[in-house]
Design an enzyme around this catalytic site. Structure first.
Site, PDB file in Angstrom:
ATOM      1  CG  ASN A 185      14.559 -85.088  32.899  1.00 41.54           C
ATOM      2  OD1 ASN A 185      13.337 -85.259  32.854  1.00 41.54           O
ATOM      3  ND2 ASN A 185      15.379 -85.441  31.914  1.00 41.54           N
ATOM      4  CD1 TRP A 186      11.915 -85.831  39.112  1.00 43.19           C
ATOM      5  CD2 TRP A 186       9.727 -85.548  39.491  1.00 43.19           C
ATOM      6  NE1 TRP A 186      11.770 -85.292  40.376  1.00 43.19           N
ATOM      7  CE2 TRP A 186      10.435 -85.108  40.629  1.00 43.19           C
ATOM      8  CE3 TRP A 186       8.331 -85.456  39.500  1.00 43.19           C
ATOM      9  CZ2 TRP A 186       9.797 -84.598  41.763  1.00 43.19           C
ATOM     10  CZ3 TRP A 186       7.688 -84.952  40.620  1.00 43.19           C
ATOM     11  CH2 TRP A 186       8.415 -84.532  41.743  1.00 43.19           C
ATOM     12  CE  LYS A 187      16.268 -88.877  32.428  1.00 43.19           C
ATOM     13  NZ  LYS A 187      17.377 -89.637  31.869  1.00 43.19           N
ATOM     14  CG  HIS A 238      16.705 -85.200  27.670  1.00 43.31           C
ATOM     15  ND1 HIS A 238      16.956 -86.523  27.395  1.00 43.31           N
ATOM     16  CD2 HIS A 238      17.178 -84.963  28.913  1.00 43.31           C
ATOM     17  CE1 HIS A 238      17.544 -87.071  28.452  1.00 43.31           C
ATOM     18  NE2 HIS A 238      17.688 -86.154  29.376  1.00 43.31           N
ATOM     19  CD  GLU A 296      16.400 -90.128  28.501  1.00 46.60           C
ATOM     20  OE1 GLU A 296      15.363 -89.584  28.924  1.00 46.60           O
ATOM     21  OE2 GLU A 296      17.284 -90.574  29.248  1.00 46.60           O
ATOM     22  CD  GLU A 304      21.342 -84.052  30.498  1.00 49.82           C
ATOM     23  OE1 GLU A 304      21.177 -84.217  31.705  1.00 49.82           O
ATOM     24  OE2 GLU A 304      20.496 -84.381  29.647  1.00 49.82           O
ATOM     25  N   GLY A 348      18.663 -86.809  36.560  1.00 48.47           N
ATOM     26  CA  GLY A 348      17.587 -87.697  36.138  1.00 48.47           C
ATOM     27  C   GLY A 348      17.220 -88.682  37.233  1.00 48.47           C
ATOM     28  N   GLY A 349      17.765 -89.908  37.127  1.00 49.79           N
ATOM     29  CA  GLY A 349      17.378 -90.986  38.043  1.00 49.79           C
ATOM     30  C   GLY A 349      17.426 -90.600  39.514  1.00 49.79           C
TER      31      GLY A 349
HETATM   32  P1  PGA Z   1      20.511 -89.422  34.686  1.00 45.64           P
HETATM   33  O1  PGA Z   1      19.722 -88.516  33.613  1.00 45.64           O
HETATM   34  O2  PGA Z   1      20.846 -88.496  35.828  1.00 45.64           O
HETATM   35  O3  PGA Z   1      19.550 -90.491  35.070  1.00 45.64           O
HETATM   36  O4  PGA Z   1      21.737 -89.925  33.999  1.00 45.64           O
HETATM   37  C1  PGA Z   1      20.112 -87.207  33.352  1.00 45.64           C
HETATM   38  C2  PGA Z   1      19.241 -86.640  32.286  1.00 45.64           C
HETATM   39  O5  PGA Z   1      18.851 -87.397  31.390  1.00 45.64           O
HETATM   40  O6  PGA Z   1      18.906 -85.444  32.296  1.00 45.64           O
END
Ligand code: PGA
Length: 273
Positions: free
Chosen positions: A9-11, A97, A99, A173, A242-243
């Site tokens: 997940n590159w956000k 998600h 976020e 998550e 994510g990160g």
């Molecule tokens: P993170 O994010 O690995 O940066 O904690 C995971 C996600 O939000 O899917």
């Protein structure tokens, strides 16, 4: 035998040019057997990632996913993206998600409608669920997640088989682990993965058929160093990253660890296990 899936997940990172380059590099550095790989870049990078993956042999096995989708197929919704527009660009989509629950006020009811639109056009959904820290500390993690699942899947009460046919994946998550560098414990995440299957199985007729084979991923500060904690758990079928998914060496390590899990599952099946 459930698959092993690593989804990136590159956000809100990368331009189309960056994304194409990163996708090509990642595909080459994670080209191991038996792990389903998915890259979810920002909407505007989907075409670039699709084309970059198609241009390299290592990219052929890598799926492309969107990070969100609107709850209507089309209409007067300025700035939004409907499920049908993603067809041909993506074959997966992340829905719900945390976020987006936090920043866009997405409710389980809205997420249910998004899932329906995704399934209608043949996108494979990754439904995200997870509790807040205070909820875990209060011993409410499983009930919170069960409520999220009940609400998010309510739209399928008449046709749960459609969810199974769409290849639903759930990502657990815990909100307190996302982007914090703090991960859940493997045993806790595994217990939650089983609780997720149980909760879905309990949603009514037809849902039980989905539950057993449902892939459940863990997400929340997954790194190459932390991946083993989760991928050693038979109840957990991969990770939503994510990160660390923007870092080639991290992803190479995570996918290499996932490949060990996949090999172990294949061997166990070969022994009739
Ligand atoms: P993170 O994010 O690995 O940066 O904690 C995971 C996600 O939000 O899917």
């Amino acid at each position: 035998m459930r698959p092993v899936i690593i989804a990136a997940n590159w956000k809100m990172h990368t331009t189309p040019a960056d994304a194409a380059e990163l996708a090509t590099t990642l595909a080459g550095r994670t080209n191991v057997p038996d792990v389903e790989r998915v890259i979810c870049p920002p909407f505007v990078c989907l075409a670039a990632v699709r084309d970059a993956l198609a241009a390299t042999p290592a990219g052929l096995g890598v799926g492309v996913g969107a990070q969100n989708v609107h709850h209507e197929l089309s209409g007067a919704f300025t700035g939004e993206i409907g499920a049908g527009m993603l067809v041909g660009l993506a074959s997966w989509v992340i829905v719900g998600h945390s976020e987006r629950r936090r920043d866009a006020g997405e409710t389980d009811e809205l997420i249910s409608r998004k899932l329906q639109r995704a399934v209608e056009v043949g996108l494979r959904p990754i439904l995200c669920v997870g509790e807040q820290l205070a909820e875990r500390e209060a011993g409410m993690a499983e009930s919170v997640v069960a409520a999220q699942l009940g609400g998010s899947l309510a739209g399928f009460a008449e046709d749960p088989a459609a969810l199974g046919a769409a290849g639903l994946v759930v990502a657990y998550e815990p909100v307190w682990a996302i982007g914090t560098g703090r991960t859940a414990r493997g045993a806790d995440a595994a217990a939650m993965a089983e609780a997720i299957r149980q909760a879905i199985g309990g949603l009514g007729r037809g849902f039980d058929a989905i539950a057993t084979d449902l892939p459940v991923l863990y997400g929340g500060s997954v790194s190459a160093a932390a991946a083993g904690e989760f991928l050693a758990e038979p109840a957990i079928d991969g990770a939503l990253v994510g990160g660390a998914s923007l870092k080639v060496e991290e992803m190479a390590g995570i996918v290499a660890r996932a490949s060990l899990t996949a090999a172990g599952r294949r061997a166990a099946t070969g022994r009739g296990g």
